[in-house]
Design a protein around this motif. Structure first.
Motif, PDB file in Angstrom:
ATOM      1  N   ASP A 217      27.668  43.119  46.416  1.00 19.45           N
ATOM      2  CA  ASP A 217      28.707  43.744  45.610  1.00 19.45           C
ATOM      3  C   ASP A 217      30.033  43.760  46.370  1.00 19.45           C
ATOM      4  OD1 ASP A 217      28.695  45.887  47.416  1.00 19.45           O
ATOM      5  OD2 ASP A 217      27.532  47.202  46.100  1.00 19.45           O
ATOM      6  N   LYS A 218      31.067  44.343  45.756  1.00 13.97           N
ATOM      7  CA  LYS A 218      32.407  44.300  46.368  1.00 13.97           C
ATOM      8  C   LYS A 218      32.512  45.154  47.623  1.00 13.97           C
ATOM      9  CE  LYS A 218      34.368  47.885  43.363  1.00 13.97           C
ATOM     10  NZ  LYS A 218      35.447  48.171  42.374  1.00 13.97           N
ATOM     11  N   SER A 299      28.798  33.714  36.278  1.00 11.75           N
ATOM     12  CA  SER A 299      29.193  35.034  36.754  1.00 11.75           C
ATOM     13  C   SER A 299      28.075  36.028  36.505  1.00 11.75           C
ATOM     14  CB  SER A 299      30.465  35.493  36.027  1.00 11.75           C
ATOM     15  OG  SER A 299      30.833  36.796  36.416  1.00 11.75           O
ATOM     16  N   LYS A 301      25.967  39.578  38.721  1.00 10.69           N
ATOM     17  CA  LYS A 301      26.075  40.458  39.871  1.00 10.69           C
ATOM     18  C   LYS A 301      25.739  39.661  41.129  1.00 10.69           C
ATOM     19  CE  LYS A 301      24.941  44.895  37.682  1.00 10.69           C
ATOM     20  NZ  LYS A 301      23.954  46.008  37.634  1.00 10.69           N
ATOM     21  N   GLN A 304      29.458  34.409  41.837  1.00  9.57           N
ATOM     22  CA  GLN A 304      30.667  33.910  41.191  1.00  9.57           C
ATOM     23  C   GLN A 304      30.790  32.433  41.556  1.00  9.57           C
ATOM     24  OE1 GLN A 304      32.617  35.543  39.090  1.00  9.57           O
ATOM     25  NE2 GLN A 304      31.640  37.543  39.314  1.00  9.57           N
ATOM     26  N   ASP A 324      30.441  39.592  44.294  1.00  7.78           N
ATOM     27  CA  ASP A 324      31.222  39.983  43.122  1.00  7.78           C
ATOM     28  C   ASP A 324      32.694  39.598  43.245  1.00  7.78           C
ATOM     29  OD1 ASP A 324      28.953  41.067  42.022  1.00  7.78           O
ATOM     30  OD2 ASP A 324      29.492  43.159  42.420  1.00  7.78           O
TER      31      ASP A 324
END
Length: 352
Positions: A217-218, A299, A301, A304, A324
């Motif tokens: 995740d980010k 795209s 979770k 990308q 992400d």
């Protein structure tokens, strides 16, 4: 299994570019590999894979980052490329059309009709052409509906709406007719002939987990690794830069399709925005002067990914990331490797 959609990926790209422009900024120019490695660390993107196609050949494969803490990501890192599965499924269908075993415009209700729409006469209008160009009238996924049931949002063939459900509908019809799974058919028609040995819809005993790029995740936290045992025609394809790069080179070589089928694939089947269309299995960017770019993205979770090929100049680029925030790297890489054509793609994508 996540079910994100391609236009979200491009929407992220749009907002990223627009925000930078409003702030008077641009993304950092990647002057060398060290700059890319630094960018990955700053943006919590563990692994970036780049494939460069020139003169119709996969000329470069570059993998940056660490697959695990302290372990450099290998040359043949396996990525979840999400919706890039759709282009593979599309080519399976087109190969069957090419061999005369499947009809692009035959209604497919005789091979499969979903119980949710069995009493809706619009189900008899669904064809492979409408599915591959995203004109079914289906939502992206039925679970997005309040009642969780498949239904039509509009009359098939009257407008564009991106739909994973459409691809799954086609999978079921093809599997019912040929009595083979989509994995088997793809293996016979695409994976084995192109030696795409690390490409699969499912996670099986041959999947090398030590090479698999887990999604993040980010915040840089890993997502749970899901080992899919059931193929999805629209999502969660596992592949490498090398494998998928060879697939795109195959497309540049007209995919072993006859002229008529290939021209249908790259024909502007439906307009999605100014200078942008959907063909059969690929988005089409009209770059002007008769030049086209074929594209698809993925795209989910922790995934990308995006690809572009230019049939006229026989160029292409693949960008795979396992995070992400990975979409933020697209703009610079497109400009760096595709030059003015990369800028034109960005202009089309960000134009209102």
């Amino acid at each position: 299994m996540t079910k994100s959609i391609h236009f979200l990926l491009l929407l992220f790209l749009f907002f990223s570019i627009r925000t930078n422009a409003q702030a008077g900024k641009s993304n950092p120019v990647f002057e060398n590999d060290i700059a890319i490695e630094n960018w990955l660390r700053e943006n919590n993107v563990p692994v970036l894979g780049i494939g460069i196609i020139e003169q119709g050949k996969l000329k470069q494969i570059k993998i940056f980052g660490e697959i695990k803490k302290g372990i450099t990501a290998p040359y043949n890192t396996i990525f979840n490329v999400a919706s890039l599965a759709k282009s593979i499924t599309s080519m399976v269908a087109l190969h069957l059309v090419n061999s005369g075993k499947w009809n692009l415009d035959e209604p497919i209700y005789t091979y499969w009709t979903d119980p949710d729409i069995a009493n809706d006469p619009r189900s008899k209008k669904l064809t492979t052409r409408l599915i591959l160009s995203h004109q079914t009238g289906f939502p992206n996924w039925r679970w997005m509906k309040e009642n969780k049931k498949l239904s039509f949002d509009f009359e098939p063939g009257t407008q564009y709406q991106y739909s994973g459900e459409g691809m799954e509908y086609l999978r079921k019809a093809i599997e019912n007719k040929f009595k083979k799974s989509i994995e088997q058919l793809a293996s016979e028609l695409i994976f084995q002939p192109l030696q795409m040995n690390d490409t699969h819809y499912i996670w099986d005993k041959n999947t090398d987990e030590s090479r698999f790029a887990i999604g993040y995740d980010k915040e840089g936290k890993p997502y749970e690794l899901i080992k899919n045992k059931k193929a999805n025609a629209a999502d969660d394809l596992h592949t490498t830069i090398g494998d998928y790069g060879n697939f795109l080179v195959h497309i540049l070589e007209e995919g072993n399709l006859n002229k008529n089928v290939y021209q249908e694939m790259i024909k502007k089947q439906v307009k999605t925005k100014e200078n942008k269309y959907f063909g059969l299995g690929f988005e089409i960017y009209d770059l002007g002067n008769g030049e086209l770019a074929l594209s698809h993205g993925g795209s989910d979770k922790g995934s990308q990914c995006i690809t572009f090929i230019l049939p006229d100049t026989r160029q292409g680029i693949l960008i795979f990331t396992n995070a992400d925030e990975g979409y933020k790297v697209y703009e610079d890489l497109l400009i760096n490797y595709l030059g003015e054509k990369g800028k034109r793609i960005i202009e089309i994508e960000t134009k209102n």
